[in-house]
Design an enzyme around this catalytic site. Structure first.
Site, short mmCIF file in Angstrom:
data_model
loop_
_atom_site.label_atom_id
_atom_site.label_comp_id
_atom_site.label_asym_id
_atom_site.label_seq_id
_atom_site.Cartn_x
_atom_site.Cartn_y
_atom_site.Cartn_z
N LYS A 236 32.39 40.82 38.79
CA LYS A 236 32.09 42.33 39.57
C LYS A 236 32.09 43.01 38.47
CE LYS A 236 34.28 41.54 43.29
NZ LYS A 236 34.67 40.38 43.23
N1 GLU Z 1 39.59 39.87 46.80
C1 GLU Z 1 39.41 38.55 45.82
C2 GLU Z 1 38.23 38.47 45.26
O1 GLU Z 1 37.48 39.41 45.34
C3 GLU Z 1 39.22 37.32 46.89
C4 GLU Z 1 40.38 37.00 47.69
C5 GLU Z 1 40.36 35.79 48.58
O2 GLU Z 1 39.19 35.24 48.85
O3 GLU Z 1 41.38 35.42 48.99
O4 GLU Z 1 38.23 37.64 44.18
#
Ligand code: GLU
Length: 307
Positions: A236
């Protein structure tokens, strides 16, 4: 810790939990759509949680943009969206329980202190105490954790040797992802974690933390990750192209095909809601590809499946 305030008697509650570090790209859409399909096909609920504990990496406006993109794709949270930045007391309470139980400890070791041990913390080697130490989970010798992933099969890790005592509260004062995700999945009553395969090797740490906190372990399923043409994870925060919220159907069809599904039922469908309904009714979990990644050029152009 409080029992799940939003616990439900639904047998399946899934979630998508983006970090607001940039716009949603094709890789995050694949995880969002995959977790949504699995939840819907199981007659379950699907939640969205914004994982904004890592404030230094946050991009202003990214969370709103991600939510708007999910809406444009028809992927709406069944309950109000939760933001980790508003849940500090839950993480604090969990940390205090671990400290009181002697399962966590303050630590002043820096990355360079741990370099000689390959970054793996087994005992404190800090030259001097810090004014604000980090807090780590004590990982006992012989802590092997194995679990059965819903797609990738059995995964085992010697957490003591491969990871070591891991950080729960960072020295800069921010909560670590591992603690926040475990507390939130339990507090929100999540039964099924479906996410990208880059987090497969975080799962044993999360299971250890669940055990230390006396929390249930959800089922886990890790979807293949999209890699760019040079083999790097679509990120991202890097040059990954965002998906186009103004034109959701080609990207959804593309993800559908990457998820191993038969393209025919979605072909020719021009309306978003109708396409999503067809996707739910034709989704076949047995067709999900049991692989860790796809090589995917940085494009959102769908193969021609739209006629
Ligand atoms: N917040 C994490 C990310 O955007 C994903 C966390 C999860 O799905 O456990 O990579």
């Amino acid at each position: 810790m409080a029992q799940a305030s939003q616990a439900s008697d639904v047998p399946y509650r899934g979630r998508f939990a983006p970090s607001p570090t940039g716009p949603l790209h094709a890789g995050s859409l694949l995880a969002a759509f995959g977790s949504w399909l699995l939840a819907r096909a199981a007659g379950g609920q699907w939640l969205v949680r914004i994982e904004d504990v890592d404030r230094p990496r946050e991009v202003p406006g990214a969370a709103e943009a991600q939510l708007a993109t999910l809406s444009a794709f028809g992927l709406e949270s069944d309950l109000p969206v939760v933001r980790q930045s508003e849940r500090e007391p839950l993480y604090r309470a969990a940390l205090e329980r671990l400290l009181e139980a002697g399962l966590a400890f303050p630590c002043s070791c820096s990355r360079s202190d741990l370099a000689a041990a390959g970054g793996v913390h087994r005992r404190c080697v800090a030259a001097a105490p810090r004014p604000r130490p980090a807090v780590r989970l004590r990982v006992a010798d012989g802590s092997q954790v194995a679990f059965e992933d819903g797609l990738q099969g059995r995964f085992a890790q010697d957490v003591d040797r491969e990871v070591g005592d891991f950080v729960l509260l960072r020295a800069d004062g921010f909560w670590a992802y591992q603690l926040a995700v475990v507390v939130d999945d339990a507090e929100q009553g999540v039964t099924d974690v479906v996410r990208g395969a880059d987090l497969l090797d975080s799962t044993p740490r999360q299971i250890l933390l669940q055990r230390a906190l006396g929390l249930p372990t959800p089922r886990y399923l890790h979807l293949p990750l999209l890699l760019d043409a040079s083999g790097h994870k679509l990120s991202k925060s890097s040059a990954a192209l965002p998906v186009d919220p103004a034109d959701p159907l080609p990207a959804l069809r593309h993800c559908w095909t990457l998820l191993g599904q038969d393209p025919a039922p979605l072909r020719g469908e021009k309306r978003l809601d109708a396409l999503l309904w067809r996707a739910i009714s034709h989704f076949d979990r047995a067709r999900l590809p049991a692989r860790l990644h796809f090589h995917q050029p940085l494009t959102t152009t769908s193969p021609d499946m739209s006629e």
